[in-house]
Design a protein around this motif. Structure first.
Motif, short mmCIF file in Angstrom:
data_model
loop_
_atom_site.label_atom_id
_atom_site.label_comp_id
_atom_site.label_asym_id
_atom_site.label_seq_id
_atom_site.Cartn_x
_atom_site.Cartn_y
_atom_site.Cartn_z
N LYS A 336 48.66 78.91 54.57
CA LYS A 336 47.73 80.02 54.37
C LYS A 336 46.27 79.57 54.39
O LYS A 336 45.38 80.36 54.65
N LYS A 337 46.05 78.30 54.09
CA LYS A 337 44.67 77.81 54.04
C LYS A 337 44.17 77.37 55.42
O LYS A 337 43.01 77.00 55.56
N GLY A 338 45.03 77.41 56.43
CA GLY A 338 44.61 76.93 57.75
C GLY A 338 45.34 77.58 58.88
O GLY A 338 45.72 78.76 58.81
N LYS A 339 45.55 76.83 59.92
CA LYS A 339 46.22 77.33 61.12
C LYS A 339 47.73 77.25 60.91
O LYS A 339 48.31 76.17 60.89
N LYS A 340 48.35 78.41 60.76
CA LYS A 340 49.76 78.46 60.38
C LYS A 340 50.66 77.74 61.37
O LYS A 340 51.60 77.04 60.99
N GLY A 341 50.40 77.93 62.66
CA GLY A 341 51.22 77.28 63.68
C GLY A 341 51.19 75.78 63.55
O GLY A 341 52.23 75.11 63.64
N GLN A 342 50.01 75.22 63.34
CA GLN A 342 49.87 73.77 63.17
C GLN A 342 50.65 73.28 61.96
O GLN A 342 51.38 72.29 62.02
N TYR A 343 50.47 73.96 60.84
CA TYR A 343 51.13 73.54 59.60
C TYR A 343 52.65 73.54 59.74
O TYR A 343 53.32 72.58 59.37
N LEU A 344 53.18 74.64 60.26
CA LEU A 344 54.64 74.75 60.34
C LEU A 344 55.20 73.90 61.46
O LEU A 344 56.34 73.42 61.38
N ALA A 345 54.40 73.66 62.51
CA ALA A 345 54.83 72.74 63.56
C ALA A 345 54.95 71.33 63.01
O ALA A 345 55.89 70.60 63.34
N MET A 346 54.02 70.93 62.15
CA MET A 346 54.10 69.59 61.55
C MET A 346 55.36 69.45 60.70
O MET A 346 56.01 68.40 60.70
N TYR A 347 55.71 70.51 59.97
CA TYR A 347 56.92 70.47 59.16
C TYR A 347 58.16 70.26 60.03
O TYR A 347 59.00 69.40 59.77
N VAL A 348 58.26 71.06 61.09
CA VAL A 348 59.41 70.96 62.00
C VAL A 348 59.39 69.61 62.72
O VAL A 348 60.44 69.00 62.95
N MET A 349 58.18 69.13 63.04
CA MET A 349 58.06 67.87 63.78
C MET A 349 58.57 66.68 62.98
O MET A 349 59.04 65.69 63.55
N ALA A 350 58.49 66.76 61.65
CA ALA A 350 59.04 65.69 60.82
C ALA A 350 60.53 65.51 61.11
O ALA A 350 61.03 64.38 61.23
N PHE A 351 61.24 66.62 61.28
CA PHE A 351 62.67 66.57 61.58
C PHE A 351 62.93 66.16 63.03
O PHE A 351 63.91 65.46 63.31
N SER A 352 62.05 66.60 63.93
CA SER A 352 62.21 66.21 65.34
C SER A 352 62.02 64.71 65.51
O SER A 352 62.79 64.05 66.22
N LEU A 353 60.98 64.16 64.87
CA LEU A 353 60.75 62.71 64.94
C LEU A 353 61.89 61.94 64.29
O LEU A 353 62.31 60.89 64.78
N ALA A 354 62.42 62.49 63.20
CA ALA A 354 63.55 61.85 62.53
C ALA A 354 64.77 61.80 63.45
O ALA A 354 65.54 60.83 63.43
N SER A 355 64.94 62.83 64.28
CA SER A 355 66.07 62.82 65.21
C SER A 355 65.89 61.78 66.31
O SER A 355 66.86 61.25 66.85
N VAL A 356 64.62 61.48 66.65
CA VAL A 356 64.35 60.45 67.66
C VAL A 356 64.67 59.07 67.11
O VAL A 356 65.32 58.25 67.77
N PHE A 357 64.23 58.79 65.88
CA PHE A 357 64.35 57.44 65.32
C PHE A 357 65.52 57.28 64.34
O PHE A 357 66.07 56.19 64.21
N GLY A 358 65.88 58.35 63.65
CA GLY A 358 66.88 58.24 62.59
C GLY A 358 68.26 57.87 63.08
O GLY A 358 68.88 56.93 62.56
N HIS A 359 68.78 58.60 64.08
CA HIS A 359 70.13 58.33 64.58
C HIS A 359 70.21 56.93 65.20
O HIS A 359 71.10 56.14 64.88
N ASN A 360 69.26 56.65 66.09
CA ASN A 360 69.26 55.36 66.79
C ASN A 360 69.06 54.21 65.80
O ASN A 360 69.77 53.20 65.85
#
Length: 403
Positions: A336-360
């Motif tokens: 709410k204090k900023g650009k909503k798309g950026q904020y929520l994209a960063m949240y989702v990106m944490a899981f996306s990056l984890a899928s790149v490095f976590g499994h491997n």
């Protein structure tokens, strides 16, 4: 019994019609991505790719998810969540159908990357839409309903996909995947068109701040990245542990993993409804979820008794049920204090990056240092995550006092 059911269904009360429609669209979309669980089988059996080639293709899958999430956040802030969701779903349907016609290694790498770029632009936009169509007091339960839809979709998808492969082959799977995404697009345009749907929390922020300059949010991002890396072991290295160390059959492994989805379906909404009434804030509850997940790995090394596998799964499921809805709700509140798309994209990106490095990373670790030591490494990562969340909570208290 009637009282029990009444109390269960009462936990769903107060959520807007738009959130329910969004949950249905998410369910159709996730059930539709039934290609994903069978992707490695398709690549090795139908296209005869080697395991190293499949590993590279799955890396393209994860990288596409990261790029798509970033693009989705940026587009959501520029053209709006509705347009992003419509274009993403429609395009995903088309590229899923086209994917079956790619046969060479290079073509499939590029194709899988593009599929995930297009598909995962949907996720930040969907979370922004959910935030807009939820009253502030209902956001955590709205997240929980969407998670319920995702879990049901992931449960139904593989079962339906197996039937389709048996009757129509892998080609039929791509066609059904594509068509379900297109159907979800049609539903979306009919029920969530801004001309008809009513926003419940569409507060505009003047001079919105960039999420990338929000120091506390970066701490939160790193903590969620560690949380996600640990959590994902349950769906990559853990099945190997069940099979190779405890000698479980495929059916027993399926039942153990299925316990997670069943408990989330049966208990998460009333559990979250109860936790919302407690005195702890969202970061403290996220921290509790991470602590329970860390303990789920610790118990595995305490005994060779097969019962610890069930205890570990119960602890992980409790950690997931607490940690993810409240962390997601925190991300929506912070946006709410900023650009909503950026904020929520960063949240989702944490899981996306984890899928790149976590499994491997997990698979590499069990190969080099064994299962027990790998679980200790996950515990150490979890402790770092707990420290970050504890520090973040102190930082937010200071921030609140100054504001």
């Amino acid at each position: 019994m009637k009282t029990l059911f009444r109390n269960y269904f009462n936990t769903f009360r107060g959520l807007s019609n738009e959130v329910w429609w969004l949950a249905l669209i998410t369910f159709i979309n996730r059930a539709g991505t039934m290609v994903i669980p069978f992707l490695t089988l398709y690549l090795t059996e139908d296209l005869s790719f080697s395991f190293p080639q499949v590993a590279w293709i799955m890396s393209c899958f994860g990288l596409g998810s990261v790029v798509g999430t970033w693009i989705g956040g940026k587009l959501t802030d520029t053209i709006g969540y509705y347009k992003v969701m419509v274009r993403s779903l429609l395009s995903t349907g088309i590229v899923f159908i086209a994917l079956q016609f790619l046969t060479t290694f290079t073509q499939v790498c590029v194709g899988i990357f593009l599929v995930m770029v297009v598909a995962d632009t949907f996720r930040p936009a969907m979370y922004v839409a959910m935030s807009v169509y939820s009253k502030p007091e209902n956001k955590t339960r709205s997240v929980t309903l969407i998670r319920l839809a995702i879990n049901l979709g992931f449960s139904a998808g593989p079962a339906i996909g197996g039937i389709i492969i048996a009757t129509l082959g892998y080609s039929g799977l791509f066609w059904v995947d594509g068509i379900t995404c297109i159907l979800a697009t049609i539903v979306l345009t009919q029920v969530l068109n801004p001309r008809f749907a009513k926003p419940l929390d569409n507060e505009l922020t003047l001079n919105p701040a960039s999420a990338y300059k929000d120091r506390p949010y970066w701490i939160f991002f790193l903590a969620m990245l560690l949380f996600a890396v640990i959590f994902m072991q349950y769906f990559s290295t853990m099945p190997l542990y069940y099979r190779n160390i405890h000698k479980l059959s495929e059916i027993e492994i399926g039942v153990l993993l299925g316990m997670n989805g069943f408990l989330i379906f049966a208990l998460e909404m009333p559990f979250i409804h109860w936790l919302e009434k407690c005195k702890y804030n969202k970061i403290k509850l996220t921290l509790l979820g991470l602590v329970l997940t860390v303990f789920s790995f610790i118990v595995l090394n305490l005994s060779s008794w097969i019962g610890v596998l069930v205890i570990g799964m119960l602890l992980m499921t409790a950690g997931e049920m607490i940690g993810f809805p409240f962390s997601n709700a925190f991300a929506m509140d912070r946006s709410k204090k900023g650009k909503k798309g950026q904020y929520l994209a960063m949240y989702v990106m944490a899981f996306s990056l984890a899928s790149v490095f976590g499994h491997n990373g997990g698979i590499q670790l069990i190969d080099k240092i064994g299962y027990d030591n790998t679980w200790y490494v996950m515990c150490i990562l979890g402790v770092f995550g707990v420290i970050l969340l504890y520090y973040l909570n102190r930082l937010l208290i200071s921030e609140h006092k100054l504001s």
